[in-house]
Design a protein around this motif. Sequence first.
Motif, PDB file in Angstrom:
ATOM      1  N   MET A   1      16.028 -15.138   3.157  1.00  0.00           N
ATOM      2  CA  MET A   1      14.691 -14.947   3.713  1.00  0.00           C
ATOM      3  C   MET A   1      13.832 -14.166   2.718  1.00  0.00           C
ATOM      4  SD  MET A   1      13.545 -12.579   6.962  1.00  0.00           S
ATOM      5  CE  MET A   1      13.788 -13.740   8.281  1.00  0.00           C
ATOM      6  N   PRO A   2      12.620 -14.653   2.438  1.00  0.00           N
ATOM      7  CA  PRO A   2      11.760 -13.922   1.501  1.00  0.00           C
ATOM      8  C   PRO A   2      11.321 -12.581   2.082  1.00  0.00           C
ATOM      9  CG  PRO A   2      10.603 -15.835   2.386  1.00  0.00           C
ATOM     10  CD  PRO A   2      12.010 -15.895   2.897  1.00  0.00           C
ATOM     11  N   HIS A   3      11.069 -11.633   1.188  1.00  0.00           N
ATOM     12  CA  HIS A   3      10.615 -10.305   1.577  1.00  0.00           C
ATOM     13  C   HIS A   3       9.276 -10.018   0.910  1.00  0.00           C
ATOM     14  CE1 HIS A   3      14.723  -9.876   2.889  1.00  0.00           C
ATOM     15  NE2 HIS A   3      14.487  -8.670   3.348  1.00  0.00           N
ATOM     16  N   THR A   4       8.550  -9.075   1.478  1.00  0.00           N
ATOM     17  CA  THR A   4       7.382  -8.521   0.807  1.00  0.00           C
ATOM     18  C   THR A   4       7.614  -7.012   0.729  1.00  0.00           C
ATOM     19  OG1 THR A   4       4.964  -8.472   0.725  1.00  0.00           O
ATOM     20  CG2 THR A   4       5.976  -8.258   2.921  1.00  0.00           C
ATOM     21  N   LEU A   5       6.609  -6.267   0.301  1.00  0.00           N
ATOM     22  CA  LEU A   5       6.772  -4.828   0.157  1.00  0.00           C
ATOM     23  C   LEU A   5       5.985  -4.093   1.238  1.00  0.00           C
ATOM     24  CD1 LEU A   5       6.395  -4.483  -3.723  1.00  0.00           C
ATOM     25  CD2 LEU A   5       8.476  -4.819  -2.389  1.00  0.00           C
ATOM     26  N   ALA A   6       6.534  -2.972   1.701  1.00  0.00           N
ATOM     27  CA  ALA A   6       5.849  -2.177   2.717  1.00  0.00           C
ATOM     28  C   ALA A   6       4.637  -1.466   2.111  1.00  0.00           C
ATOM     29  CB  ALA A   6       6.808  -1.167   3.326  1.00  0.00           C
ATOM     30  N   THR A   7       4.830  -0.877   0.928  1.00  0.00           N
ATOM     31  CA  THR A   7       3.751  -0.150   0.245  1.00  0.00           C
ATOM     32  C   THR A   7       3.939  -0.308  -1.261  1.00  0.00           C
ATOM     33  OG1 THR A   7       5.090   1.854   0.233  1.00  0.00           O
ATOM     34  CG2 THR A   7       3.512   1.646   2.028  1.00  0.00           C
ATOM     35  N   ALA A   8       2.994   0.222  -2.013  1.00  0.00           N
ATOM     36  CA  ALA A   8       3.076   0.153  -3.473  1.00  0.00           C
ATOM     37  C   ALA A   8       4.181   1.069  -3.999  1.00  0.00           C
ATOM     38  CB  ALA A   8       1.734   0.555  -4.079  1.00  0.00           C
ATOM     39  N   ALA A   9       4.781   0.679  -5.129  1.00  0.00           N
ATOM     40  CA  ALA A   9       5.770   1.506  -5.821  1.00  0.00           C
ATOM     41  C   ALA A   9       5.447   1.476  -7.314  1.00  0.00           C
ATOM     42  CB  ALA A   9       7.180   0.987  -5.563  1.00  0.00           C
ATOM     43  N   HIS A  10       5.735   2.578  -8.001  1.00  0.00           N
ATOM     44  CA  HIS A  10       5.288   2.724  -9.395  1.00  0.00           C
ATOM     45  C   HIS A  10       6.445   3.030 -10.344  1.00  0.00           C
ATOM     46  CE1 HIS A  10       1.100   2.911  -8.002  1.00  0.00           C
ATOM     47  NE2 HIS A  10       1.632   3.508  -6.947  1.00  0.00           N
ATOM     48  N   ALA A 115      11.006  -4.149 -12.890  1.00  0.00           N
ATOM     49  CA  ALA A 115      12.315  -3.977 -12.239  1.00  0.00           C
ATOM     50  C   ALA A 115      12.500  -2.526 -11.787  1.00  0.00           C
ATOM     51  CB  ALA A 115      13.435  -4.397 -13.186  1.00  0.00           C
ATOM     52  N   GLN A 116      12.064  -1.566 -12.612  1.00  0.00           N
ATOM     53  CA  GLN A 116      12.190  -0.148 -12.241  1.00  0.00           C
ATOM     54  C   GLN A 116      11.317   0.201 -11.038  1.00  0.00           C
ATOM     55  OE1 GLN A 116      12.206   3.051 -14.898  1.00  0.00           O
ATOM     56  NE2 GLN A 116      13.892   2.250 -16.115  1.00  0.00           N
ATOM     57  N   ALA A 117      10.098  -0.331 -11.012  1.00  0.00           N
ATOM     58  CA  ALA A 117       9.215  -0.073  -9.858  1.00  0.00           C
ATOM     59  C   ALA A 117       9.850  -0.637  -8.588  1.00  0.00           C
ATOM     60  CB  ALA A 117       7.841  -0.691 -10.101  1.00  0.00           C
ATOM     61  N   LEU A 118      10.474  -1.812  -8.691  1.00  0.00           N
ATOM     62  CA  LEU A 118      11.082  -2.446  -7.514  1.00  0.00           C
ATOM     63  C   LEU A 118      12.298  -1.677  -6.996  1.00  0.00           C
ATOM     64  CD1 LEU A 118      10.709  -6.209  -8.449  1.00  0.00           C
ATOM     65  CD2 LEU A 118       9.643  -5.042  -6.517  1.00  0.00           C
ATOM     66  N   LEU A 119      12.937  -0.885  -7.862  1.00  0.00           N
ATOM     67  CA  LEU A 119      14.093  -0.092  -7.425  1.00  0.00           C
ATOM     68  C   LEU A 119      13.715   0.893  -6.322  1.00  0.00           C
ATOM     69  CD1 LEU A 119      15.930   0.740 -10.775  1.00  0.00           C
ATOM     70  CD2 LEU A 119      16.674  -0.834  -8.980  1.00  0.00           C
ATOM     71  N   THR A 120      12.488   1.397  -6.362  1.00  0.00           N
ATOM     72  CA  THR A 120      12.062   2.378  -5.363  1.00  0.00           C
ATOM     73  C   THR A 120      11.220   1.752  -4.252  1.00  0.00           C
ATOM     74  OG1 THR A 120      10.062   2.930  -6.613  1.00  0.00           O
ATOM     75  CG2 THR A 120      12.039   4.220  -7.101  1.00  0.00           C
ATOM     76  N   ALA A 121      10.930   0.461  -4.370  1.00  0.00           N
ATOM     77  CA  ALA A 121      10.058  -0.203  -3.392  1.00  0.00           C
ATOM     78  C   ALA A 121      10.812  -0.487  -2.094  1.00  0.00           C
ATOM     79  CB  ALA A 121       9.525  -1.512  -3.981  1.00  0.00           C
ATOM     80  N   GLN A 122      10.106  -0.302  -0.968  1.00  0.00           N
ATOM     81  CA  GLN A 122      10.694  -0.631   0.326  1.00  0.00           C
ATOM     82  C   GLN A 122      10.368  -2.085   0.650  1.00  0.00           C
ATOM     83  OE1 GLN A 122       9.236   1.624   3.694  1.00  0.00           O
ATOM     84  NE2 GLN A 122      10.410   0.382   5.129  1.00  0.00           N
ATOM     85  N   LYS A 123      11.421  -2.905   0.745  1.00  0.00           N
ATOM     86  CA  LYS A 123      11.231  -4.335   1.018  1.00  0.00           C
ATOM     87  C   LYS A 123      11.317  -4.585   2.524  1.00  0.00           C
ATOM     88  CE  LYS A 123      13.099  -5.441  -3.434  1.00  0.00           C
ATOM     89  NZ  LYS A 123      14.330  -5.439  -4.152  1.00  0.00           N
ATOM     90  N   VAL A 124      10.447  -5.446   3.018  1.00  0.00           N
ATOM     91  CA  VAL A 124      10.457  -5.800   4.438  1.00  0.00           C
ATOM     92  C   VAL A 124      10.499  -7.319   4.563  1.00  0.00           C
ATOM     93  CG1 VAL A 124       9.287  -3.733   5.285  1.00  0.00           C
ATOM     94  CG2 VAL A 124       7.923  -5.652   4.501  1.00  0.00           C
ATOM     95  N   PRO A 125      11.245  -7.841   5.549  1.00  0.00           N
ATOM     96  CA  PRO A 125      11.318  -9.299   5.716  1.00  0.00           C
ATOM     97  C   PRO A 125       9.930  -9.866   5.991  1.00  0.00           C
ATOM     98  CG  PRO A 125      12.941  -8.195   7.115  1.00  0.00           C
ATOM     99  CD  PRO A 125      12.049  -7.133   6.539  1.00  0.00           C
ATOM    100  N   LEU A 126       9.654 -10.998   5.370  1.00  0.00           N
ATOM    101  CA  LEU A 126       8.375 -11.665   5.570  1.00  0.00           C
ATOM    102  C   LEU A 126       8.524 -12.583   6.778  1.00  0.00           C
ATOM    103  CD1 LEU A 126       5.682 -11.747   3.999  1.00  0.00           C
ATOM    104  CD2 LEU A 126       6.489 -13.842   2.942  1.00  0.00           C
ATOM    105  N   GLN A 127       7.804 -12.295   7.828  1.00  0.00           N
ATOM    106  CA  GLN A 127       7.923 -13.101   9.044  1.00  0.00           C
ATOM    107  C   GLN A 127       6.852 -14.161   9.084  1.00  0.00           C
ATOM    108  OE1 GLN A 127       8.470 -11.399  12.840  1.00  0.00           O
ATOM    109  NE2 GLN A 127       9.360  -9.515  12.094  1.00  0.00           N
TER     110      GLN A 127
END
Length: 200
Positions: A1-10, A115-127
């Motif tokens: 299932m694809p995911h999106t991000l809850a908020t920005a990560a840097h 890739a480093q920014a994504l390590l701290t990103a909160q992923k949420v399922p895309l509904q």
Amino acid sequence: MPHTLATAAHSELIIKKSRFIGCVQPMTDRAAAQAVVDALWKQHPGAAHVCWALLAGGQSAAVDDGEPSGTAGRPMLDVLRHQDLEGVLATVVRYFGGVKLGAGGLVRAYTDCIAQALLTAQKVPLQRMSTLACSVPYSLEGWLRREIEAAGAELLQVDHGSAVTLQWRLPEAQAAACRQRISDGGQGRVGWMEADRVAS
């Protein structure tokens, strides 16, 4: 299932004196992405490049912004695809440090930064969402509103004519059960319609 991000990560990397400032954030379309990129140029007027990649269905894009073709935007887009993301913008602001990195070095730098920014990103399922619409007699309006609220759905529109027409949105997986429950509770007094045909 694809995911999106809850908020920005840097993230931020320094590679051979060049500074790479990365960001990943939820984004729905190219116009909104371009506005973010324009804002980054205002925040970083001394930057050499603002490269970006957007993964958003038919709105997707990969922009090298003056870096050698295929060394920035495309590798960033590949990172997003590899992590099964959708509706995500990746940006990297680069300050040039005076040392050329070469094509391979650039690909690694832009890939690592995202890739480093994504390590701290909160992923949420895309509904996937469904929109339902029906009309009921005025006597059932309060009941239907309570049913919609109980389903955790978002009420989009209410029209008062000869009957009351309500339109709401909820996760696709719950749509059939919600429709059945309302049909049963309405005892034949619920008139269903195609949501996209409801006057807006």
